[in-house]
Design a protein around this motif. Structure first.
Motif, mmCIF file in Angstrom:
data_model
loop_
_atom_site.group_PDB
_atom_site.id
_atom_site.type_symbol
_atom_site.label_atom_id
_atom_site.label_comp_id
_atom_site.label_asym_id
_atom_site.label_seq_id
_atom_site.Cartn_x
_atom_site.Cartn_y
_atom_site.Cartn_z
ATOM 1 N N LEU A 100 -7.462 8.729 3.235
ATOM 2 C CA LEU A 100 -7.009 7.563 2.469
ATOM 3 C C LEU A 100 -7.522 7.582 1.036
ATOM 4 O O LEU A 100 -7.402 6.591 0.312
ATOM 5 C CB LEU A 100 -7.491 6.280 3.163
ATOM 6 N N ALA A 101 -8.072 8.707 0.627
ATOM 7 C CA ALA A 101 -8.694 8.794 -0.706
ATOM 8 C C ALA A 101 -7.706 8.526 -1.827
ATOM 9 O O ALA A 101 -8.084 7.992 -2.884
ATOM 10 C CB ALA A 101 -9.341 10.159 -0.881
ATOM 11 N N ASP A 102 -6.449 8.878 -1.656
ATOM 12 C CA ASP A 102 -5.447 8.689 -2.713
ATOM 13 C C ASP A 102 -4.646 7.392 -2.561
ATOM 14 O O ASP A 102 -3.716 7.143 -3.334
ATOM 15 C CB ASP A 102 -4.482 9.881 -2.730
ATOM 16 N N GLU A 103 -5.007 6.575 -1.584
ATOM 17 C CA GLU A 103 -4.286 5.330 -1.333
ATOM 18 C C GLU A 103 -4.952 4.161 -2.057
ATOM 19 O O GLU A 103 -6.159 4.159 -2.308
ATOM 20 C CB GLU A 103 -4.265 5.029 0.170
ATOM 21 N N VAL A 104 -4.143 3.156 -2.402
ATOM 22 C CA VAL A 104 -4.693 1.894 -2.887
ATOM 23 C C VAL A 104 -5.103 1.096 -1.654
ATOM 24 O O VAL A 104 -4.262 0.718 -0.829
ATOM 25 C CB VAL A 104 -3.654 1.114 -3.723
ATOM 26 N N VAL A 105 -6.412 0.896 -1.513
ATOM 27 C CA VAL A 105 -6.938 0.196 -0.329
ATOM 28 C C VAL A 105 -7.304 -1.229 -0.734
ATOM 29 O O VAL A 105 -8.173 -1.446 -1.584
ATOM 30 C CB VAL A 105 -8.161 0.927 0.246
ATOM 31 N N LEU A 106 -6.612 -2.181 -0.123
ATOM 32 C CA LEU A 106 -6.822 -3.587 -0.450
ATOM 33 C C LEU A 106 -8.151 -4.076 0.128
ATOM 34 O O LEU A 106 -8.559 -3.671 1.230
ATOM 35 C CB LEU A 106 -5.669 -4.423 0.101
ATOM 36 N N HIS A 107 -8.815 -4.962 -0.622
ATOM 37 C CA HIS A 107 -10.123 -5.473 -0.210
ATOM 38 C C HIS A 107 -10.109 -7.004 -0.296
ATOM 39 O O HIS A 107 -10.511 -7.593 -1.300
ATOM 40 C CB HIS A 107 -11.220 -4.892 -1.119
ATOM 41 N N ALA A 123 -7.389 -1.972 -5.716
ATOM 42 C CA ALA A 123 -6.210 -2.718 -6.162
ATOM 43 C C ALA A 123 -6.526 -3.446 -7.467
ATOM 44 O O ALA A 123 -7.691 -3.584 -7.857
ATOM 45 C CB ALA A 123 -5.787 -3.712 -5.080
ATOM 46 N N PHE A 124 -5.477 -3.915 -8.161
ATOM 47 C CA PHE A 124 -5.652 -4.609 -9.423
ATOM 48 C C PHE A 124 -6.510 -5.859 -9.245
ATOM 49 O O PHE A 124 -7.327 -6.192 -10.096
ATOM 50 C CB PHE A 124 -4.279 -4.966 -10.015
ATOM 51 N N GLU A 125 -6.332 -6.553 -8.134
ATOM 52 C CA GLU A 125 -7.154 -7.717 -7.815
ATOM 53 C C GLU A 125 -7.311 -7.838 -6.299
ATOM 54 O O GLU A 125 -6.516 -7.286 -5.540
ATOM 55 C CB GLU A 125 -6.537 -8.998 -8.377
ATOM 56 N N ARG A 126 -8.324 -8.564 -5.881
ATOM 57 C CA ARG A 126 -8.588 -8.735 -4.463
ATOM 58 C C ARG A 126 -7.787 -9.920 -3.914
ATOM 59 O O ARG A 126 -7.868 -11.031 -4.461
ATOM 60 C CB ARG A 126 -10.087 -8.970 -4.223
ATOM 61 N N PRO A 127 -7.030 -9.698 -2.856
ATOM 62 C CA PRO A 127 -6.316 -10.835 -2.247
ATOM 63 C C PRO A 127 -7.307 -11.819 -1.649
ATOM 64 O O PRO A 127 -8.411 -11.457 -1.247
ATOM 65 C CB PRO A 127 -5.445 -10.182 -1.175
ATOM 66 N N ALA A 128 -6.901 -13.079 -1.571
ATOM 67 C CA ALA A 128 -7.803 -14.130 -1.089
ATOM 68 C C ALA A 128 -8.115 -13.985 0.395
ATOM 69 O O ALA A 128 -9.256 -14.194 0.818
ATOM 70 C CB ALA A 128 -7.200 -15.501 -1.371
ATOM 71 N N THR A 129 -7.129 -13.637 1.188
ATOM 72 C CA THR A 129 -7.324 -13.571 2.642
ATOM 73 C C THR A 129 -6.739 -12.283 3.206
ATOM 74 O O THR A 129 -5.945 -11.595 2.558
ATOM 75 C CB THR A 129 -6.647 -14.764 3.341
ATOM 76 N N THR A 130 -7.112 -11.995 4.441
ATOM 77 C CA THR A 130 -6.545 -10.838 5.144
ATOM 78 C C THR A 130 -5.045 -11.008 5.327
ATOM 79 O O THR A 130 -4.277 -10.048 5.207
ATOM 80 C CB THR A 130 -7.232 -10.675 6.512
ATOM 81 N N GLU A 131 -4.620 -12.239 5.599
ATOM 82 C CA GLU A 131 -3.188 -12.495 5.753
ATOM 83 C C GLU A 131 -2.434 -12.172 4.474
ATOM 84 O O GLU A 131 -1.348 -11.575 4.506
ATOM 85 C CB GLU A 131 -2.972 -13.950 6.155
ATOM 86 N N ASP A 132 -3.012 -12.547 3.313
ATOM 87 C CA ASP A 132 -2.375 -12.206 2.032
ATOM 88 C C ASP A 132 -2.326 -10.702 1.831
ATOM 89 O O ASP A 132 -1.339 -10.154 1.311
ATOM 90 C CB ASP A 132 -3.145 -12.849 0.872
ATOM 91 N N ALA A 133 -3.389 -10.006 2.242
ATOM 92 C CA ALA A 133 -3.423 -8.559 2.092
ATOM 93 C C ALA A 133 -2.341 -7.884 2.931
ATOM 94 O O ALA A 133 -1.726 -6.897 2.505
ATOM 95 C CB ALA A 133 -4.802 -8.038 2.483
ATOM 96 N N VAL A 134 -2.110 -8.418 4.132
ATOM 97 C CA VAL A 134 -1.057 -7.859 4.987
ATOM 98 C C VAL A 134 0.306 -7.997 4.314
ATOM 99 O O VAL A 134 1.153 -7.082 4.374
ATOM 100 C CB VAL A 134 -1.074 -8.554 6.361
ATOM 101 N N GLU A 135 0.534 -9.115 3.650
ATOM 102 C CA GLU A 135 1.801 -9.305 2.927
ATOM 103 C C GLU A 135 1.947 -8.270 1.810
ATOM 104 O O GLU A 135 3.046 -7.757 1.555
ATOM 105 C CB GLU A 135 1.853 -10.718 2.343
ATOM 106 N N LEU A 136 0.845 -7.934 1.158
ATOM 107 C CA LEU A 136 0.892 -6.927 0.094
ATOM 108 C C LEU A 136 1.153 -5.539 0.663
ATOM 109 O O LEU A 136 1.837 -4.716 0.031
ATOM 110 C CB LEU A 136 -0.418 -6.945 -0.700
ATOM 111 N N VAL A 137 0.625 -5.269 1.849
ATOM 112 C CA VAL A 137 0.921 -3.982 2.504
ATOM 113 C C VAL A 137 2.419 -3.889 2.788
ATOM 114 O O VAL A 137 3.060 -2.865 2.541
ATOM 115 C CB VAL A 137 0.111 -3.825 3.806
ATOM 116 N N ALA A 138 2.995 -4.975 3.284
ATOM 117 C CA ALA A 138 4.431 -4.985 3.566
ATOM 118 C C ALA A 138 5.253 -4.812 2.302
ATOM 119 O O ALA A 138 6.366 -4.248 2.335
ATOM 120 C CB ALA A 138 4.814 -6.296 4.266
ATOM 121 N N ALA A 139 4.699 -5.261 1.156
ATOM 122 C CA ALA A 139 5.404 -5.114 -0.122
ATOM 123 C C ALA A 139 5.195 -3.734 -0.746
ATOM 124 O O ALA A 139 5.727 -3.459 -1.822
ATOM 125 C CB ALA A 139 4.934 -6.198 -1.085
#
Length: 283
Positions: A100-107, A123-139
């Motif tokens: 996963l070294a070349d992936e953008v890993v959300l925190h 990532a450019f910014e940290r999502p507030a919650t895990t649920e928000d991060a999952v939405e970003l993965v889907a995007a």
């Protein structure tokens, strides 16, 4: 236990991803008169909820402050990476952090794995919650590394996950304030540890105590009935007992008047029998 007070309701806190349904079911079977109220709390808020007395115990994520809380570790979760279904990592059943070294890993802000900086590109910014991060993965913004239970909790049809072999893991424990170990807390500890309802280590149920009392009363009643029967003919029973003792004593060396008399009488009878059975002399 440090306390014996009871509460009309046992309040159990739990964090997202944890499923205490099995223990709740056993509780309802064993203590039907004591409602169990579930209190869902964010993982970061669990220590405050327990410390302030808003819950009696909690199934929460480690670590906790062991100077304040008692904890019984329950299990350690598998860590997975959440990715779109067409992602390259889905070609394998298991990946490493190096993959996963070349992936953008959300925190996300509510991260429970405890690392200061995840692997890969931030990532450019940290999502507030895990649920928000999952939405970003889907995007398609990045991937997310979480305990498997959180991946299941926020499941989407367009996403999947794979095990990350060398990632940090999240431990789950039963936790309660050390100075507030009530009888109900002890009951729940017994359920979590798999004790049976009649376990000697658990607190005895009122029904079990009542059953023990009935058994004792019944046994006592039988003994009393036995004594009453002996009282109807005390002379007969005493005589029989003395005679039995006498016979035993006589066979061992002879003591006891009753036994001695009976033994002597038996000896005389034996002598007579021997005399009658002696063959006559021929004239």
């Amino acid at each position: 236990m440090t306390g014996s007070e009871t509460s009309p309701t046992f309040r159990l806190a739990y964090v997202p991803g944890v499923t205490p349904a099995k223990w709740v079911r056993i509780w309802n079977e064993r203590l039907p008169d004591v409602p169990l109220a579930l209190v869902q709390v964010p993982a970061a808020d669990a220590p405050a909820v327990l410390g302030e007395g808003r819950a009696d115990a909690g199934v929460v994520r480690l670590p906790v402050d062991h100077t304040v809380f008692s904890a019984i570790p329950l299990y350690t979760e598998t860590t997975v990476v959440v990715v779109p279904k067409d992602h390259l990592v889905t070609a394998a059943d298991e990946v490493s952090l190096a993959d996963l070294a070349d992936e953008v890993v959300l925190h996300p802000q509510d991260d429970v794995l405890g690392w200061e900086r995840p692997p890969g590109e931030p990532a450019f910014e940290r999502p507030a919650t895990t649920e928000d991060a999952v939405e970003l993965v889907a995007a398609g913004v990045g991937v997310l590394i979480v305990p498997q239970s959180l991946a299941r909790l926020h499941h989407r049809r367009d996403l999947t996950y794979r095990t990350v072999a060398d990632a940090p893991q999240s431990g789950v424990a039963l936790v309660w304030p050390e100075e507030a170990t009530t009888d109900l807390v002890d009951d729940f500890i017994g359920i979590v540890r798999g004790r049976t309802a009649n376990s000697t280590r658990g607190r005895a149920r009122p029904e079990a105590q009542a059953g023990t009392g009935r058994a004792q009363d019944t046994g006592t009643g039988r003994k009393a009935a036995s004594g009453k029967g002996s009282g109807k003919a005390p002379g007969r029973s005493a005589g029989k007992g003395a005679g039995g003792t006498g016979r035993t004593a006589q066979s061992r060396g002879g003591s006891g008047r009753t036994g001695g008399a009976r033994g002597a009488k038996g000896a005389q009878g034996g002598a007579r029998g021997a005399k009658r059975g002696r063959p006559r002399r021929s004239s």
